[in-house]
Design a protein around this motif. Structure first.
Motif, PDB file in Angstrom:
ATOM      1  N   THR A 165       0.838  -1.206   0.000  1.00 33.81           N
ATOM      2  CA  THR A 165       0.000   0.000   0.000  1.00 33.81           C
ATOM      3  C   THR A 165       0.868   1.250   0.000  1.00 33.81           C
ATOM      4  N   ARG A 166       2.054   1.174   0.621  1.00 28.15           N
ATOM      5  CA  ARG A 166       2.948   2.337   0.623  1.00 28.15           C
ATOM      6  C   ARG A 166       3.664   2.472  -0.729  1.00 28.15           C
ATOM      7  N   LEU A 167       4.183   1.355  -1.216  1.00 30.09           N
ATOM      8  CA  LEU A 167       4.914   1.434  -2.497  1.00 30.09           C
ATOM      9  C   LEU A 167       4.033   2.005  -3.607  1.00 30.09           C
ATOM     10  N   PHE A 168       2.755   1.600  -3.613  1.00 31.28           N
ATOM     11  CA  PHE A 168       1.866   2.003  -4.712  1.00 31.28           C
ATOM     12  C   PHE A 168       0.842   3.059  -4.266  1.00 31.28           C
ATOM     13  N   THR A 209      11.339  -5.557   8.998  1.00 34.54           N
ATOM     14  CA  THR A 209      12.583  -4.950   9.490  1.00 34.54           C
ATOM     15  C   THR A 209      12.806  -3.511   9.024  1.00 34.54           C
ATOM     16  N   CYS A 210      12.152  -3.091   7.965  1.00 34.31           N
ATOM     17  CA  CYS A 210      12.448  -1.764   7.407  1.00 34.31           C
ATOM     18  C   CYS A 210      11.177  -0.908   7.308  1.00 34.31           C
ATOM     19  N   CYS A 211      10.153  -1.468   6.679  1.00 35.26           N
ATOM     20  CA  CYS A 211       8.921  -0.706   6.454  1.00 35.26           C
ATOM     21  C   CYS A 211       7.964  -0.976   7.620  1.00 35.26           C
ATOM     22  N   SER A 212       8.376  -0.549   8.805  1.00 33.32           N
ATOM     23  CA  SER A 212       7.612  -0.884  10.011  1.00 33.32           C
ATOM     24  C   SER A 212       6.385   0.027  10.136  1.00 33.32           C
ATOM     25  N   SER A 215       7.550   3.642  12.446  1.00 33.14           N
ATOM     26  CA  SER A 215       8.746   4.427  12.082  1.00 33.14           C
ATOM     27  C   SER A 215       9.549   3.703  11.007  1.00 33.14           C
ATOM     28  N   PRO A 216       9.030   3.708   9.786  1.00 35.57           N
ATOM     29  CA  PRO A 216       9.753   3.054   8.689  1.00 35.57           C
ATOM     30  C   PRO A 216      11.104   3.713   8.449  1.00 35.57           C
ATOM     31  N   ARG A 217      12.100   2.892   8.107  1.00 33.75           N
ATOM     32  CA  ARG A 217      13.451   3.414   7.880  1.00 33.75           C
ATOM     33  C   ARG A 217      13.638   3.632   6.374  1.00 33.75           C
ATOM     34  N   CYS A 218      12.958   4.640   5.876  1.00 30.29           N
ATOM     35  CA  CYS A 218      12.929   4.857   4.420  1.00 30.29           C
ATOM     36  C   CYS A 218      14.330   5.144   3.863  1.00 30.29           C
ATOM     37  N   ALA A 219      15.185   5.787   4.673  1.00 34.63           N
ATOM     38  CA  ALA A 219      16.523   6.113   4.171  1.00 34.63           C
ATOM     39  C   ALA A 219      17.325   4.850   3.849  1.00 34.63           C
ATOM     40  N   GLN A 220      17.041   3.756   4.551  1.00 25.53           N
ATOM     41  CA  GLN A 220      17.766   2.493   4.299  1.00 25.53           C
ATOM     42  C   GLN A 220      16.993   1.546   3.379  1.00 25.53           C
ATOM     43  N   CYS A 221      15.831   1.973   2.909  1.00 24.39           N
ATOM     44  CA  CYS A 221      14.958   1.054   2.169  1.00 24.39           C
ATOM     45  C   CYS A 221      15.511   0.770   0.760  1.00 24.39           C
ATOM     46  N   PRO A 222      15.599  -0.511   0.394  1.00 28.51           N
ATOM     47  CA  PRO A 222      16.173  -0.848  -0.914  1.00 28.51           C
ATOM     48  C   PRO A 222      15.268  -0.472  -2.093  1.00 28.51           C
ATOM     49  N   VAL A 223      13.999  -0.165  -1.806  1.00 29.93           N
ATOM     50  CA  VAL A 223      13.095   0.170  -2.914  1.00 29.93           C
ATOM     51  C   VAL A 223      12.530   1.584  -2.766  1.00 29.93           C
ATOM     52  N   GLN A 224      13.269   2.432  -2.054  1.00 32.30           N
ATOM     53  CA  GLN A 224      12.739   3.778  -1.789  1.00 32.30           C
ATOM     54  C   GLN A 224      12.487   4.563  -3.069  1.00 32.30           C
ATOM     55  N   LYS A 225      13.307   4.333  -4.110  1.00 26.48           N
ATOM     56  CA  LYS A 225      13.098   5.146  -5.316  1.00 26.48           C
ATOM     57  C   LYS A 225      11.822   4.739  -6.064  1.00 26.48           C
ATOM     58  N   HIS A 226      11.259   3.593  -5.684  1.00 27.97           N
ATOM     59  CA  HIS A 226      10.001   3.156  -6.309  1.00 27.97           C
ATOM     60  C   HIS A 226       8.784   3.515  -5.458  1.00 27.97           C
ATOM     61  N   CYS A 227       8.996   4.107  -4.294  1.00 30.57           N
ATOM     62  CA  CYS A 227       7.909   4.224  -3.316  1.00 30.57           C
ATOM     63  C   CYS A 227       7.103   5.503  -3.540  1.00 30.57           C
ATOM     64  N   LEU A 228       5.857   5.331  -3.953  1.00 29.17           N
ATOM     65  CA  LEU A 228       4.996   6.481  -4.220  1.00 29.17           C
ATOM     66  C   LEU A 228       4.623   7.215  -2.937  1.00 29.17           C
ATOM     67  N   ALA A 229       4.398   6.467  -1.849  1.00 30.97           N
ATOM     68  CA  ALA A 229       4.029   7.132  -0.596  1.00 30.97           C
ATOM     69  C   ALA A 229       5.159   8.032  -0.132  1.00 30.97           C
ATOM     70  N   LEU A 230       6.407   7.568  -0.263  1.00 28.66           N
ATOM     71  CA  LEU A 230       7.549   8.389   0.141  1.00 28.66           C
ATOM     72  C   LEU A 230       7.669   9.606  -0.778  1.00 28.66           C
ATOM     73  N   ALA A 231       7.512   9.368  -2.077  1.00 30.07           N
ATOM     74  CA  ALA A 231       7.641  10.482  -3.038  1.00 30.07           C
ATOM     75  C   ALA A 231       6.604  11.559  -2.750  1.00 30.07           C
ATOM     76  N   ARG A 234       3.686  10.885   2.045  1.00 27.41           N
ATOM     77  CA  ARG A 234       2.415  10.442   2.657  1.00 27.41           C
ATOM     78  C   ARG A 234       2.546   9.032   3.256  1.00 27.41           C
ATOM     79  N   VAL A 235       3.758   8.682   3.694  1.00 28.71           N
ATOM     80  CA  VAL A 235       3.971   7.321   4.202  1.00 28.71           C
ATOM     81  C   VAL A 235       2.980   6.990   5.327  1.00 28.71           C
ATOM     82  N   ALA A 236       2.749   7.973   6.224  1.00 30.19           N
ATOM     83  CA  ALA A 236       1.888   7.700   7.384  1.00 30.19           C
ATOM     84  C   ALA A 236       0.431   7.441   6.988  1.00 30.19           C
TER      85      ALA A 236
HETATM   86 FE1  SF4 Z   1       8.275   1.512   3.240  1.00 28.29          FE
HETATM   87 FE2  SF4 Z   1       8.344   3.160   1.130  1.00 28.29          FE
HETATM   88 FE3  SF4 Z   1       9.705   3.779   3.322  1.00 28.29          FE
HETATM   89 FE4  SF4 Z   1      10.480   1.724   1.785  1.00 28.29          FE
HETATM   90  S1  SF4 Z   1      10.446   3.880   1.230  1.00 28.29           S
HETATM   91  S2  SF4 Z   1      10.362   1.754   4.041  1.00 28.29           S
HETATM   92  S3  SF4 Z   1       8.513   0.913   1.108  1.00 28.29           S
HETATM   93  S4  SF4 Z   1       7.480   3.608   3.140  1.00 28.29           S
END
Ligand code: SF4
Length: 373
Positions: A165-168, A209-212, A215-231, A234-236
């Motif tokens: 739901t966050r990625l898309f 472990t990452c997308c909790s 407190s998701p650790r978006c800075a360490q996330c391996p797919v952050q560049k694909h994450c629409l919620a982060l872009a 609106r992650v929360a």
């Molecule tokens: Fe989750 Fe997106 Fe953050 Fe990655 S970048 S941890 S998928 S919210």
């Protein structure tokens, strides 16, 4: 933590086309990360379907850190599906004691018996046959089929709901259509051919472990560049919060009745709505205005035939089971007369307090038992 959120695994025909390069790149990044970062967990060291099945059932509603010890003890005690199928239900419940949601243990044993009786002792490979087994829903079937049998099947649990739901940036209630279907379709369509085993576990691992949740650790996330919620910052907002279940307060009283050096314990029947097959001290629910000691004394007599002298309050404890917040007052007294018999329970017993550790008990009653020795 995994939960059985879904009721229908969608077929590959229903899966949307998401074979664009960016989705392939997302899946590849996730698999690379999983190969580097995956945690060493005891069930990941084994490939036999039985051990994967046990771990998946234990992981429902329970944290990995808690499951590890239970899983290792379980595999020592019931190393094969046949051993589990042959085990008395009491032994199975005792091994599960403390994990909660005891229907999972009862279903594991029932399913093992069905596999022995109808599948020659081999866990079936297809989603359809897996789902005929007690306790195996859409998520567990997908997890077993992909992890144990390398089938390209999705398995959408709570962690994967959060990640997808966050990625898309998908709004809506993930437990209901249409989002529920969309998530299963996405999870299927994202699987690189032949890689469901690692891919499903990689998605779960990312969620754990990452997308909790908080407190998701978006800075360490391996797919952050694909994450629409982060872009969209609106992650929360994802996944949409489910309405909180209404908590109901309940008052109960439990009786520690002694005769000689023993205490009275009772076992609920296999179909009892609460704690089926488990041992406990006789107890009863209280209503406002009840005299607890008198209501409890009558309840003990009606349910076991044991007549008790006055019961005195010796303590209390609180615990929460699903949506019930329960306060239990503990009363103690001596049996005056009457032969103990299972009038409202499946079994009653006068037990040496030292031996209560050999009986499967729910957590609250285990605390009472421990206080006696
Ligand atoms: Fe989750 Fe997106 Fe953050 Fe990655 S970048 S941890 S998928 S919210």
């Amino acid at each position: 933590m995994t939960t059985e959120l879904h009721t229908s695994p969608y077929t590959s025909e229903a899966a949307p086309r998401v074979d664009q390069p960016k989705h392939a790149a997302l899946s590849a990044s996730l698999l690379d990360w999983y190969a580097r970062e995956r945690r060493t967990l005891p069930w990941r060291e084994r490939r036999d379907p039985y051990s994967i099945w046990v771990s998946e059932i234990m992981l429902q509603q329970t944290q990995v850190a808690t499951v590890i010890g239970y899983y290792e003890r379980w595999m020592q005690r019931f190393p094969t599906l046949e051993r589990l199928a042959d085990a008395p239900i009491e032994e199975v419940l005792l091994a599960w004691e403390g994990l909660g949601y005891y229907s999972r243990a009862r279903n594991l044993r029932s399913a093992a018996q069905k596999v022995v009786a109808s599948h020659g002792g081999q866990l079936p490979r297809s989603i359809e046959e897996l789902r005929t087994l007690p306790g195996i829903g859409a998520y567990s079937a997908g997890a077993i089929a992909s992890i144990a049998f390398d089938a390209d099947e999705p398995a959408v649990d709570g962690n994967i709901v959060r990640v997808l739901t966050r990625l898309f940036a998908l709004g809506g209630d993930p437990k209901r259509a249409p989002l529920r279907e969309r998530l299963w379709q996405l999870a299927r369509a994202l699987i690189p051919k032949g890689r469901a085993r690692d891919f499903n576990q990689a998605l779960m691992e990312l969620g754990a472990t990452c997308c909790s949740p908080r407190s998701p650790r978006c800075a360490q996330c391996p797919v952050q560049k694909h994450c629409l919620a982060l872009a969209r910052d609106r992650v929360a907002d994802f996944p949409e919060a489910a309405p909180r279940p209404k908590i109901t307060d309940q008052s109960r009283a439990a009786a520690v009745v002694r005769r000689g050096g023993r205490v009275l314990v009772v076992r609920a029947g296999a179909t009892a709505p609460r704690w089926a097959g488990m041992w406990q001290f006789p107890d009863t629910q209280l209503a406002t205005g009840d005299d607890p000691s008198e209501v409890l004394r009558r309840s003990v007599e009606q349910s076991t035939g044991v007549v008790v002298d006055a019961l005195d309050c010796v303590g209390n404890l609180r615990h929460q089971v699903t949506r019930f917040r329960i306060a239990i007052d503990i009363y103690a007294g001596r049996a005056r007369s009457g032969r103990a018999r299972p009038i409202e329970y499946a079994e009653v017993r006068w037990s040496d307090p030292e031996l209560l550790g050999t009986l499967a008990m729910p957590a609250a009653h285990r605390k009472i038992a421990r206080s006696l020795v």
